[in-house]
Scaffold this active site. Structure first.
Site, mmCIF file in Angstrom:
data_model
loop_
_atom_site.group_PDB
_atom_site.id
_atom_site.type_symbol
_atom_site.label_atom_id
_atom_site.label_comp_id
_atom_site.label_asym_id
_atom_site.label_seq_id
_atom_site.Cartn_x
_atom_site.Cartn_y
_atom_site.Cartn_z
ATOM 1 N N SER A 244 1.230 -1.278 0.513
ATOM 2 C CA SER A 244 -0.540 0.087 0.139
ATOM 3 C C SER A 244 0.300 1.297 -0.209
ATOM 4 O O SER A 244 1.956 0.717 0.374
ATOM 5 C CB SER A 244 -0.760 -0.162 1.196
ATOM 6 O OG SER A 244 -0.343 0.003 2.408
ATOM 7 N N LYS A 245 0.106 2.199 0.093
ATOM 8 C CA LYS A 245 0.920 3.581 -0.585
ATOM 9 C C LYS A 245 1.661 4.167 0.801
ATOM 10 O O LYS A 245 2.809 4.664 1.145
ATOM 11 C CB LYS A 245 0.680 4.742 -0.896
ATOM 12 C CG LYS A 245 -0.148 4.016 -1.969
ATOM 13 C CD LYS A 245 -0.779 5.836 -3.011
ATOM 14 C CE LYS A 245 -1.040 5.550 -4.412
ATOM 15 N NZ LYS A 245 -1.858 6.425 -5.297
ATOM 16 N N ARG A 246 1.241 3.231 1.643
ATOM 17 C CA ARG A 246 1.639 3.491 3.185
ATOM 18 C C ARG A 246 3.219 2.730 3.676
ATOM 19 O O ARG A 246 4.047 3.221 4.522
ATOM 20 C CB ARG A 246 0.675 3.725 4.496
ATOM 21 C CG ARG A 246 -0.128 4.883 4.508
ATOM 22 C CD ARG A 246 -1.759 4.757 5.645
ATOM 23 N NE ARG A 246 -2.152 3.479 5.527
ATOM 24 C CZ ARG A 246 -3.223 2.410 4.189
ATOM 25 N NH1 ARG A 246 -3.767 3.799 3.628
ATOM 26 N NH2 ARG A 246 -3.522 1.599 4.373
ATOM 27 N N ASP A 247 3.289 1.572 2.628
ATOM 28 C CA ASP A 247 4.697 0.731 3.296
ATOM 29 C C ASP A 247 5.811 1.858 3.347
ATOM 30 O O ASP A 247 5.137 2.083 2.128
ATOM 31 C CB ASP A 247 4.086 -0.265 2.341
ATOM 32 C CG ASP A 247 3.772 -1.437 2.322
ATOM 33 O OD1 ASP A 247 3.957 -1.801 4.452
ATOM 34 O OD2 ASP A 247 2.493 -2.071 1.855
#
Ligand code: GLU
Length: 482
Positions: A244-247
């Site tokens: 995900s973009k937060r990784d």
């Protein structure tokens, strides 16, 4: 064969995502291997989610990776008129129709299907409208979307990665290509752009497979030639979840700051979509271009493993000359306040020797700083686990004695340093390691690192002895007295 033209079409709603970076790399390698063109297109039709900063960041990341594009960036937001022309064509040919059903009406129908446990598909109410009805509704200001009239037969294509793909037209809903605010949707604009940009080969993530069928229906409806298509495996994290973009690993723009070399990232990420026939893993960019073959694309989903990427990085670091590495890490050292620009410039030879010593152990460029700060300044602290084990009254005495012996050496180089330590160890009847460990901790503040005698030689007599004596004082004042 006509010129191969591939493209990458990122949406600027975030930084360059690892999946998009991987897909860009594969398209770029494919084009470069075949002497073709690689095109950059920014999919910014969704104005609310796109920003100029993100466009710039994406371009910067692609440049950093070395993925030079031959055309573009093209911006979808600047091509509205073109899309409109093609929408008109779809409507006049009868391959698309206006749908006036309101979201509320559709919701009711969907609910009904759910209750009856049947698959929902738009029931084509508006396909039955007469020309007159349609005109009346338009005149009355009713809003409408545009749907493609999906023919019943088979839709098929030969996936460059997965082989033959087939779906039945009757299983595909008459999908929307233009919203009720006149804004055309992804599946439609992508076809127009790929056609207008003469894209011959489309390689993108597996999550686009369903879209590919819809796009083929649009090509067919407009009578346009369908490019070759291939789908690449998705990238998951170590817990087998989609990244995900937060990784932490998600954004290619972070890799530079984390001390990765672009060629290592390209090398590693390319392997998340493709693998060479032999067991080799480490390739230069030119080698990659040379051996790349889409026939060897991977079918199963890939796992992004930062430890593995570090391994690739360390192999690429080893391929660099000391001067090249020194040039790359100099700004990082200055920025971290470890050493001054002037210091590095005047002691460049020393700096390169440091690089040589640390090179084999560095996973990322920042390791040179984290694990090599002591080459530029005396340690501010000593590693705790080392202090517990090594800093005691007995070792304080030994360090003092060894410092005195080292002071007397006329040549402060590897062999005499080693001999002197070995001699002292023999005299007090301990193994050399018993003296090596506290000495390393005293001089570097760390419990591990490159060969002790090499690093002592490099740091130099005066500094080494001063650090050893500082450590003796530290042990006596701080460790023993506490
Ligand atoms: N903007 C789309 C994406 O980033 C492009 C997909 C495509 O390559 O067609 O997923």
């Amino acid at each position: 064969m006509s010129e191969i033209r591939t493209r990458i079409a990122p949406s600027p709603s975030g930084f360059l995502h690892v999946g998009t970076a991987r897909t860009a790399i594969i398209n770029w390698l494919y084009a470069r291997n075949k002497g073709g063109k690689f095109i950059l297109r920014i999919e910014d039709t969704d104005a609310d989610r796109s920003s100029k900063e993100m466009v710039d960041a994406i371009c910067e990341s692609l440049k950093w990776l070395g993925l030079d594009w031959d055309e573009g960036p093209y911006f979808q937001s600047e091509r509205s008129e073109l899309y409109q022309e093609y929408i008109e064509k779809l409507l006049t040919s009868g391959n698309a129709y206006r749908c006036f059903c309101t979201p509320d009406e559709l919701k009711v129908k969907r609910e009904e299907a759910r209750k009856n446990k049947t698959d929902y598909k738009y029931d084509r109410t508006c396909l039955k409208l007469s020309e007159e009805d349609i005109q009346k509704k338009i005149d009355a200001g009713e809003k409408y979307v545009i749907r493609v009239k999906v023919p019943e037969g088979e839709v098929r294509f030969d996936d460059m990665v997965y082989g033959k793909m087939v779906r039945q037209g009757k299983d595909i809903e008459d999908f929307v290509v233009c919203r009720n605010n006149g804004r055309p949707l992804y599946n439609f604009v992508v076809v127009i752009d790929d056609y207008e940009m003469r894209i011959t080969d489309i390689l993108r993530g597996n999550d686009h497979q369903t879209n590919s069928f819809k796009q083929i229906l649009i090509y067919n409806a407009l009578g346009l030639p369908v490019p070759r298509m291939g789908h690449l495996p998705l990238i998951f994290d170590e817990r087998k979840k989609k990244i995900s973009k937060r990784d932490k690993a998600a954004n290619a723009s972070d890799y530079a700051n984390e001390g990765f070399l672009p060629e290592a990232v390209v090398n590693y990420l390319s392997m998340l979509g493709w693998s060479p026939k032999d067991d080799r893993e480490i390739f230069t960019i030119d080698e990659l271009i040379d051996v790349f073959d889409i026939k060897n694309a991977n079918k199963s989903n890939a796992v992004f493993d930062v430890v593995k990427m570090k391994h690739f990085n360390s192999e690429h670091i080893k391929k660099k000359s000391n001067h090249e590495i020194a040039t790359m890490i100099a700004p990082m050292i200055i920025q971290a306040g470890v050493y001054s620009k002037y210091g590095l410039e005047t002691r460049w030879k020393y700096f390169m020797d440091v690089v040589e010593l640390l090179k084999d152990r560095a996973g990322v460029l920042s390791d040179f700083i984290e694990r090599g700060e002591y080459f530029f300044q005396a340690p501010h602290t000593y590693e705790e686990k080392g202090v517990k084990k090594q800093f005691n009254a007995e070792n304080a005495e030994r360090l003092e004695e060894l410092a005195n012996r080292y002071e007397k050496l006329s040549r402060f180089t590897h062999d005499p340093l080693y001999e002197a330590l070995k001699e002292m160890a023999a005299e007090i009847d301990v193994k050399a390691g018993i003296l090596i460990h506290p000495t390393r901790l005293a001089v570097t503040g760390m419990t591990t690192g490159p060969g002790l005698f090499e690093l002592l030689e490099l740091i130099g007599k005066e500094e080494v002895i001063s650090r050893m004596r500082t450590a003796v004082i530290y042990i006596r004042e701080k460790v023993i007295n506490e």
